[in-house]
Design a protein around this motif. Structure first.
Motif, mmCIF file in Angstrom:
data_model
loop_
_atom_site.group_PDB
_atom_site.id
_atom_site.type_symbol
_atom_site.label_atom_id
_atom_site.label_comp_id
_atom_site.label_asym_id
_atom_site.label_seq_id
_atom_site.Cartn_x
_atom_site.Cartn_y
_atom_site.Cartn_z
ATOM 1 N N MET A 3 -6.290 -2.120 8.406
ATOM 2 C CA MET A 3 -6.895 -1.923 7.091
ATOM 3 C C MET A 3 -7.345 -3.253 6.510
ATOM 4 S SD MET A 3 -4.491 0.819 5.163
ATOM 5 C CE MET A 3 -4.181 2.433 5.854
ATOM 6 N N VAL A 4 -8.373 -3.192 5.651
ATOM 7 C CA VAL A 4 -8.835 -4.385 4.958
ATOM 8 C C VAL A 4 -7.882 -4.669 3.806
ATOM 9 C CG1 VAL A 4 -10.705 -5.390 3.605
ATOM 10 C CG2 VAL A 4 -11.225 -3.893 5.533
ATOM 11 N N PRO A 5 -7.352 -5.908 3.669
ATOM 12 C CA PRO A 5 -6.492 -6.223 2.528
ATOM 13 C C PRO A 5 -7.187 -5.880 1.222
ATOM 14 C CG PRO A 5 -6.426 -7.995 4.132
ATOM 15 C CD PRO A 5 -7.506 -7.056 4.570
ATOM 16 N N LEU A 6 -6.440 -5.347 0.258
ATOM 17 C CA LEU A 6 -7.023 -4.856 -0.969
ATOM 18 C C LEU A 6 -7.730 -5.951 -1.753
ATOM 19 C CD1 LEU A 6 -7.444 -2.604 -2.983
ATOM 20 C CD2 LEU A 6 -5.188 -3.088 -3.927
ATOM 21 N N LEU A 27 -5.202 4.482 -8.211
ATOM 22 C CA LEU A 27 -5.877 3.543 -9.101
ATOM 23 C C LEU A 27 -4.889 2.574 -9.743
ATOM 24 C CD1 LEU A 27 -8.504 5.922 -10.761
ATOM 25 C CD2 LEU A 27 -8.812 4.329 -8.852
ATOM 26 N N SER A 28 -3.668 3.019 -9.982
ATOM 27 C CA SER A 28 -2.643 2.112 -10.503
ATOM 28 C C SER A 28 -2.351 1.000 -9.506
ATOM 29 C CB SER A 28 -1.358 2.879 -10.802
ATOM 30 O OG SER A 28 -1.557 3.815 -11.835
ATOM 31 N N ALA A 29 -2.284 1.351 -8.231
ATOM 32 C CA ALA A 29 -2.021 0.350 -7.198
ATOM 33 C C ALA A 29 -3.159 -0.657 -7.119
ATOM 34 C CB ALA A 29 -1.826 1.036 -5.844
ATOM 35 N N VAL A 30 -4.389 -0.178 -7.213
ATOM 36 C CA VAL A 30 -5.537 -1.085 -7.180
ATOM 37 C C VAL A 30 -5.514 -2.016 -8.401
ATOM 38 C CG1 VAL A 30 -8.054 -1.234 -7.241
ATOM 39 C CG2 VAL A 30 -6.953 0.530 -5.854
ATOM 40 N N LYS A 31 -5.260 -1.437 -9.559
ATOM 41 C CA LYS A 31 -5.287 -2.222 -10.802
ATOM 42 C C LYS A 31 -4.189 -3.269 -10.860
ATOM 43 C CE LYS A 31 -5.286 -1.637 -15.825
ATOM 44 N NZ LYS A 31 -5.261 -0.651 -16.932
ATOM 45 N N ASP A 32 -3.004 -2.921 -10.384
ATOM 46 C CA ASP A 32 -1.844 -3.797 -10.540
ATOM 47 C C ASP A 32 -1.630 -4.761 -9.382
ATOM 48 O OD1 ASP A 32 -1.395 -2.457 -12.891
ATOM 49 O OD2 ASP A 32 0.126 -1.116 -12.054
ATOM 50 N N ARG A 81 -2.128 -7.931 0.231
ATOM 51 C CA ARG A 81 -1.564 -6.856 1.056
ATOM 52 C C ARG A 81 -2.566 -5.719 1.131
ATOM 53 N NH1 ARG A 81 3.659 -5.047 -1.848
ATOM 54 N NH2 ARG A 81 2.359 -5.411 -3.677
ATOM 55 N N ASP A 82 -2.429 -4.882 2.183
ATOM 56 C CA ASP A 82 -3.327 -3.741 2.241
ATOM 57 C C ASP A 82 -2.866 -2.685 1.247
ATOM 58 O OD1 ASP A 82 -1.535 -1.817 3.450
ATOM 59 O OD2 ASP A 82 -1.932 -2.701 5.406
ATOM 60 N N LEU A 83 -3.719 -1.713 1.020
ATOM 61 C CA LEU A 83 -3.506 -0.768 -0.066
ATOM 62 C C LEU A 83 -2.258 0.084 0.143
ATOM 63 C CD1 LEU A 83 -4.453 0.348 -2.710
ATOM 64 C CD2 LEU A 83 -6.139 1.746 -1.510
ATOM 65 N N LYS A 84 -1.965 0.447 1.376
ATOM 66 C CA LYS A 84 -0.760 1.231 1.613
ATOM 67 C C LYS A 84 0.485 0.445 1.226
ATOM 68 C CE LYS A 84 1.946 3.686 5.082
ATOM 69 N NZ LYS A 84 2.067 4.155 6.479
#
Length: 361
Positions: free
Chosen positions: A1-4, A305-310, A315-318
């Protein structure tokens, strides 16, 4: 995965942050898919009303999988080409089995509101869900049915069109139910389509002289099977599964589904403030009450969206999602284990006077 963080930095700051949604918006499972889309739209709207994410608006790109493998593959490919950060969906287990490897190839996370197949449990992959799996729902249903109705001779039918869900669910239910003294006297398979002969399915189920009928099928098929059951054997007890517990089951089933019981993780009488506000907004925008699909999709989209925002670490999104801890779901918290699987409280519900009522005892 691409890191967020790398993904966010690579995008133009004035461009929307794109999130995909894929579910069955047409055909025989459209009730669940449309509820899911609506719940995701409300979650996106809530974030945008609060200023978006890092001053960027969130855009939901919606695709219909039509409960068809080829259509699903095309939908995931289109969303990947549109550079979505992740995909909310699918809504059914059979489509998850098709979509997961395609999304994995593109490095895309999939966060499903309602997929429960145990085939995806405990995998360190790109698939995450906010619901429990078949093992939890089916075993709970078997135990509670025995507690509330005693030992019955049940005849079961299952829709092969979503076999990744129905086959596993019925296997687990059968093991738990028979271990505790219940009996399964028939197992009738059918494939849901416009030509399904529901009357013939009921006839085959009745051949074993059952006390009750268990429908492992969608809301549309469960409603039609219930109508046929009431014609042929009106005194038989009717049991269904959480997949069918949408508003369409009551709308299409009418009096034929009165008294039907099923398992669910959704309490329509919840007094949780967040749920009541969501319910108000859902009715105002879509003209009807939300079902479990819409509620779960809101929870899934909110968590994503909370994970993306915070996020702040590379790290990757998972990793961000499962490392955050609990997310405040509309009715109950959402917490992922290290594989991205979740556990929800489960209820037994009964249809009484045209509405779902949680059986407390």
């Amino acid at each position: 995965m691409v890191p967020l963080i790398a993904w966010l930095c690579a995008c133009e700051s004035d461009q929307p942050l794109r999130v995909g949604f894929v579910g069955g918006l047409s055909g025989r499972v459209a009730d669940l898919g449309n509820d899911g889309r609506n719940g995701a739209l409300l979650a996106v709207a809530a974030f945008n009303q609060a200023g978006g994410i890092r001053n960027r608006p969130v855009q939901l790109l919606v695709r219909d999988d039509a409960q068809d493998p080829d259509t699903m593959i095309d939908a995931v490919e289109e969303l990947a080409a549109a550079s979505v950060v992740a995909i909310i969906g699918p809504m059914t287990s059979s489509m998850a089995m098709v979509a997961r490897p395609v999304a994995e190839r593109h490095g895309l996370l999939m966060l499903s509101p309602t997929v429960t197949t145990a085939s995806l449990t405990g995998r360190d992959d790109n698939f995450i869900r906010v619901s429990s799996d078949n093992l939890a729902y089916a075993s709970f249903s078997a135990r509670r049915l025995l507690e509330t109705s005693g030992k019955m001779r049940l005849a079961a039918c299952l829709d092969l069109g979503n076999h990744a869900y129905t086959g596993g669910w019925l296997d687990v239910f059968t093991e738990e139910y028979t271990k505790r003294g219940g009996e399964i006297v028939a197992r009738v398979a059918f494939t849901s389509n416009a030509d399904t002969e529901h009357a013939a399915v009921i006839e085959q189920m009745r051949a074993g002289n059952p006390d009750g009928l268990l429908f492992v099928a969608s809301a549309v098929d469960t409603a039609r099977l219930a109508h046929e059951a009431k014609k042929q054997a009106p005194d038989l007890r009717l049991v269904a599964v959480e997949w069918s517990a949408t508003e369409a089951l009551i709308e299409l089933g009418g009096r034929a589904v009165e008294g039907l019981t099923l398992s669910s993780f959704f309490d329509r009488d919840s007094e949780a403030p967040a749920y009541l506000e969501f319910k108000r907004a859902y009715i105002e925008r879509f003209g009807r009450e939300p079902g479990f699909g819409g509620t779960a999709a809101y929870d899934a989209t909110y968590a994503l969206l909370s994970a993306v925002k915070d996020s702040s670490a590379d790290r990757d999104l998972k990793q961000v999602l499962i490392g955050t801890g609990e997310y405040p779901g509309l009715q109950q918290p959402v917490k992922f284990d290290r594989f991205g699987d979740a556990q929800r409280d489960i209820f037994l519900a009964r249809i009484e006077n045209g509405r779902y009522v949680v059986v407390r005892q």
